[in-house]
Enzyme design. Structure first.
Site, PDB file in Angstrom:
ATOM      1  N   THR A 196      43.250  43.249  39.109  1.00  0.00           N
ATOM      2  CA  THR A 196      43.937  43.803  37.943  1.00  0.00           C
ATOM      3  C   THR A 196      43.040  43.591  36.729  1.00  0.00           C
ATOM      4  O   THR A 196      42.052  42.868  36.796  1.00  0.00           O
ATOM      5  CB  THR A 196      45.291  43.102  37.695  1.00  0.00           C
ATOM      6  OG1 THR A 196      45.042  41.734  37.315  1.00  0.00           O
ATOM      7  CG2 THR A 196      46.188  43.126  38.922  1.00  0.00           C
ATOM      8  N   VAL A 203      40.473  33.986  38.933  1.00  0.00           N
ATOM      9  CA  VAL A 203      40.347  34.203  37.488  1.00  0.00           C
ATOM     10  C   VAL A 203      39.168  35.130  37.202  1.00  0.00           C
ATOM     11  O   VAL A 203      38.027  34.838  37.573  1.00  0.00           O
ATOM     12  CB  VAL A 203      40.145  32.861  36.754  1.00  0.00           C
ATOM     13  CG1 VAL A 203      40.008  33.091  35.253  1.00  0.00           C
ATOM     14  CG2 VAL A 203      41.290  31.913  37.067  1.00  0.00           C
ATOM     15  N   LYS A 204      39.471  36.255  36.562  1.00  0.00           N
ATOM     16  CA  LYS A 204      38.405  37.183  36.176  1.00  0.00           C
ATOM     17  C   LYS A 204      37.767  36.677  34.890  1.00  0.00           C
ATOM     18  O   LYS A 204      38.460  36.346  33.921  1.00  0.00           O
ATOM     19  CB  LYS A 204      38.994  38.565  35.922  1.00  0.00           C
ATOM     20  CG  LYS A 204      38.788  39.527  37.064  1.00  0.00           C
ATOM     21  CD  LYS A 204      39.162  40.914  36.596  1.00  0.00           C
ATOM     22  CE  LYS A 204      38.755  41.948  37.585  1.00  0.00           C
ATOM     23  NZ  LYS A 204      39.127  43.284  37.123  1.00  0.00           N
ATOM     24  N   VAL A 205      36.447  36.629  34.899  1.00  0.00           N
ATOM     25  CA  VAL A 205      35.703  36.063  33.768  1.00  0.00           C
ATOM     26  C   VAL A 205      34.669  37.095  33.311  1.00  0.00           C
ATOM     27  O   VAL A 205      33.974  37.675  34.151  1.00  0.00           O
ATOM     28  CB  VAL A 205      35.002  34.751  34.220  1.00  0.00           C
ATOM     29  CG1 VAL A 205      34.158  34.188  33.108  1.00  0.00           C
ATOM     30  CG2 VAL A 205      36.031  33.734  34.701  1.00  0.00           C
ATOM     31  N   ALA A 244      43.198  38.048  38.167  1.00  0.00           N
ATOM     32  CA  ALA A 244      43.920  38.182  36.898  1.00  0.00           C
ATOM     33  C   ALA A 244      42.927  37.982  35.756  1.00  0.00           C
ATOM     34  O   ALA A 244      42.117  37.049  35.800  1.00  0.00           O
ATOM     35  CB  ALA A 244      45.030  37.144  36.817  1.00  0.00           C
TER      36      ALA A 244
END
Ligand code: E4P
Length: 216
Positions: A27, A82-84, A56
């Site tokens: 997402t 965790v999208k970074v 996310a």
């Protein structure tokens, strides 16, 4: 190759999950906005629908803030990733999150050099955006091929998610290249099922089935 769905639409995820097609979900803020739901609610529901990784994405820019945000996301479900963002602060956060056992997906990657740095930082996943590169007249998939070669040369364990997928051809080329994952929007998933000869063949066999029932 694993297939992730690139959507925050729980209905679409459920549809493909029931067919066993969904190995994970990605997402981003745009997809959350489209879903019309709060990020936490949407992400928690998706994590119940899918056993695999669910990425996310937050909004923080400084490493310590990205880490704080990531810890909150990771508390929602055990399969949250965790999208970074692909920035120096982002990669600092990747290192810190990885030490805490939190999985990361380095996003907005457009060059093999960026992918090399993300792997060195210890990213679990890296997301080259092939469609956005095609949009500016470059060959997005060529970047993926280079990234795969670099990762194989040095045995990096970071998995490559082919992202910003626009067509079935992107998915097929991703698989031919040996990419670990393609994250596919639902319209492209629909197209992957279809061929006019499949439809015509089903119609013909159906008609012949009905006719054959009348044989004595
Ligand atoms: C996935 O991680 C990305 O957020 C997504 O594939 C971006 O796709 P887009 O370029 O079509 O917005």
């Amino acid at each position: 190759m694993k297939i992730f769905l690139d959507t925050a639409d729980a209905g679409k995820i459920k549809k493909y999950a029931e067919m066993g097609m969904v190995d994970g979900v990605t997402t981003n803020p745009t997809l959350i906005l489209k879903s019309g739901r709060k990020q936490e609610d949407a992400t928690r529901e998706i994590c119940k629908l899918v056993e695999g990784p669910v990425s996310a994405e937050g909004n923080a820019e400084r490493a310590e803030d990205i880490v704080k945000e990531g810890e909150v996301f990771a508390s929602w479900a055990k399969n949250v990733v965790v999208k970074v963002p692909m920035t120096p602060e982002g990669l600092k956060a990747v290192r810190a999150l990885s030490k805490k056992g939190i999985k990361t997906n380095v996003t907005l990657v457009f060059t093999p050099a960026q992918a090399l740095l993300a792997a060195k930082a210890g990213a679990t996943f890296v997301s080259p955006f092939v469609g956005r590169l095609d949009d500016i007249g470059e060959d997005g998939m060529a970047i993926v091929e280079e990234i795969m070669k670099i990762y194989r040369n040095y045995g990096y364990r970071t998995q490559v998610i082919v992202a910003s997928v626009r067509s079935v051809a992107h998915v097929v080329r991703a698989a031919a290249t040996g990419a670990d994952i393609a994250t596919v929007p639902s319209n492209v998933m629909d197209e992957m099922f279809a061929h006019k000869l499949t439809d015509a063949g089903i119609r013909k066999f159906h008609d012949d089935w009905e006719a054959a029932k009348k044989l004595s």
